[in-house]
Enzyme design. Structure first.
Site, PDB file in Angstrom:
ATOM      1  N   HIS A 155       3.499   5.780   1.617  1.00 54.78           N
ATOM      2  CA  HIS A 155       4.262   4.742   2.325  1.00 54.78           C
ATOM      3  C   HIS A 155       5.689   5.187   2.652  1.00 54.78           C
ATOM      4  O   HIS A 155       6.666   4.562   2.252  1.00 54.78           O
ATOM      5  CB  HIS A 155       4.286   3.439   1.517  1.00 54.78           C
ATOM      6  CG  HIS A 155       2.961   2.765   1.425  1.00 54.78           C
ATOM      7  ND1 HIS A 155       2.813   1.451   1.044  1.00 54.78           N
ATOM      8  CD2 HIS A 155       1.698   3.216   1.666  1.00 54.78           C
ATOM      9  CE1 HIS A 155       1.527   1.121   1.052  1.00 54.78           C
ATOM     10  NE2 HIS A 155       0.840   2.190   1.426  1.00 54.78           N
TER      11      HIS A 155
ATOM     12  N   GLN B 271       1.009  11.210   1.493  1.00 53.89           N
ATOM     13  CA  GLN B 271       1.209  10.850   2.895  1.00 53.89           C
ATOM     14  C   GLN B 271       2.494  11.443   3.468  1.00 53.89           C
ATOM     15  O   GLN B 271       2.868  11.127   4.594  1.00 53.89           O
ATOM     16  CB  GLN B 271       1.233   9.323   3.034  1.00 53.89           C
ATOM     17  CG  GLN B 271      -0.088   8.682   2.654  1.00 53.89           C
ATOM     18  CD  GLN B 271      -0.022   7.167   2.613  1.00 53.89           C
ATOM     19  OE1 GLN B 271       1.034   6.557   2.781  1.00 53.89           O
ATOM     20  NE2 GLN B 271      -1.165   6.539   2.383  1.00 53.89           N
TER      21      GLN B 271
ATOM     22  N   TYR C 102      -5.953  -3.817  -3.227  1.00 53.06           N
ATOM     23  CA  TYR C 102      -7.131  -2.952  -3.187  1.00 53.06           C
ATOM     24  C   TYR C 102      -8.150  -3.302  -4.263  1.00 53.06           C
ATOM     25  O   TYR C 102      -9.332  -2.982  -4.122  1.00 53.06           O
ATOM     26  CB  TYR C 102      -6.703  -1.483  -3.287  1.00 53.06           C
ATOM     27  CG  TYR C 102      -5.928  -1.038  -2.076  1.00 53.06           C
ATOM     28  CD1 TYR C 102      -6.544  -0.926  -0.837  1.00 53.06           C
ATOM     29  CD2 TYR C 102      -4.563  -0.760  -2.162  1.00 53.06           C
ATOM     30  CE1 TYR C 102      -5.833  -0.534   0.286  1.00 53.06           C
ATOM     31  CE2 TYR C 102      -3.840  -0.370  -1.049  1.00 53.06           C
ATOM     32  CZ  TYR C 102      -4.489  -0.257   0.177  1.00 53.06           C
ATOM     33  OH  TYR C 102      -3.771   0.118   1.288  1.00 53.06           O
TER      34      TYR C 102
END
Length: 381
Positions: free
Chosen positions: A156, A91, A276
């Protein structure tokens, strides 16, 4: 959870989850307005953040590490020279961009990025000046690293920037996913909202200046609030001056928060979601010594950039818009001052939206999170 927010959650699940309807002529219908969506610019690679220049052009980041100027006609410039190397993995990459408070005099901008340093990866805030022709960056200076660096994981990073009227900078950082409790540690800059001077120093009046940590080393004086998971939305309400933040939960538990000085927003002790793998996280969803969210989504909407609308569509003025990734679309939160009074989902299940910004023409512009990324413009119908 306040009763008003419980009511909004119930309304969202029962009646507002359907996508907006598209007419054959391309007119979109919302409960408050009719509008059209047009492609304003295209040819961007995963655009992540944008800043409005004084002449109406935009600075736009591309996550692989490019910064471009988008003209008022939607044309893209060549990549601006001088952008430092970024860690474009997972990310990470080149993230948000914001103008300095005296940009017209100084040409100063700030941008966030994922950076690889000794010990691993982290979120970095960089200051630079734009050359008068907007073709290159000058005096590029990293001014803050959200330490400690983390060897494992490339997720993150947070990265959203907001500039206050007094010139102080707010930077959102993620807790980097691997160790959730980083968000609770006051000797750690992960999972925080930081308040900084333009030099990257702790801004005067920050709540933890000179304070000990909680069973830790000394608290970091840059911290304004903590207990955040992965905040990627940050914007001031122009009507009230209040700082709003949006962050991702895990499976459920996405939040919009009003950011208060010294507030603990609970992650990972409090959440409305689960992990998750379906396992429980933390001890519940509310506690008297921690801040409640203004809005919570279960299941998730994955909110990234946020913006208040003050422009062309009168029925939307004062409302807060969230660019959402999964499911993809645009969330409109109807506002009365700082109070959320309703939710509507627009352009739902079309494509992933990373950021939303109001242009000089008073129209909302949406950055799409695609390899062939676009900027979409919302026009009154």
């Amino acid at each position: 959870m306040p009763a008003t927010r419980r009511g909004l959650l119930g309304l969202t699940a029962a009646t507002l989850a359907a996508p907006s309807l598209a007419l054959a002529q391309g007119v979109e219908i919302s409960r408050a307005a009719r509008f059209r969506v047009t492609t304003f610019a295209e040819g961007l690679d995963h655009p992540w953040g944008a800043a409005l220049l004084p002449d109406g052009r935009m600075l736009v980041t591309e996550r692989p590490g490019r910064l471009r100027v988008v003209g008022r006609d939607g044309r893209l410039s060549a990549p601006i020279a001088g952008v430092p190397q970024v860690l474009a993995q997972g990310q990470g990459g080149l993230l948000d961009v914001a103008l300095g408070p005296d940009f017209l005099l100084s040409g100063e901008i700030f941008f966030s990025q994922a950076a690889l340093v000794e010990g691993g990866a982290l979120t970095r805030l960089v200051r630079a000046r734009l050359s008068p022709d907007l073709a290159r960056l000058l005096d590029v200076t990293p001014i803050l690293d959200a330490t400690p660096a983390q060897a494992q994981g490339r997720n993150h990073y947070g990265g959203r920037i907001a500039v206050a009227l007094d010139g102080t900078l707010f930077l959102a950082t993620g807790e980097r996913y691997v160790t959730k409790m980083r968000a609770q540690r006051l000797d750690d800059l992960g999972g925080k909202i930081l308040r900084l001077t333009r030099e990257g120093a702790p801004a005067p009046g920050n709540p933890f200046i000179g304070q000990p940590g909680i069973g830790q080393a000394g608290a970091r004086p840059e911290i304004w609030s903590y207990g955040h998971r992965n905040p990627q939305g940050l914007a001031f309400n122009p009507a009230t001056g209040t700082l709003f933040e949006a962050e991702f939960g895990a499976r459920g538990g996405d939040e919009v928060n009003i950011i208060r000085r010294g507030g603990n927003y609970g992650w990972p002790i409090l959440t409305h979601g689960v992990d998750y793998d379906g396992s429980r996280i933390g001890e519940g969803s509310t506690r008297p010594d921690m801040e409640d969210a203004e809005m919570v989504w279960v299941p998730s909407v994955s909110p990234s950039g946020i913006a208040f609308h003050t422009g062309e569509i009168e029925a939307w003025r004062g409302d807060l818009f969230l660019a959402c990734l999964n499911p993809p679309g645009l969330v409109r939160l109807a506002m009365q001052g700082d109070r959320v009074t309703g939710e509507e989902r627009l352009l739902w299940n079309r494509t992933r939206f990373r950021d939303v910004i109001q242009g000089a023409d008073g129209r909302l512009h949406i950055l799409t999170d695609e390899a062939q990324g676009r900027i979409l413009r919302i026009d009154p119908a």
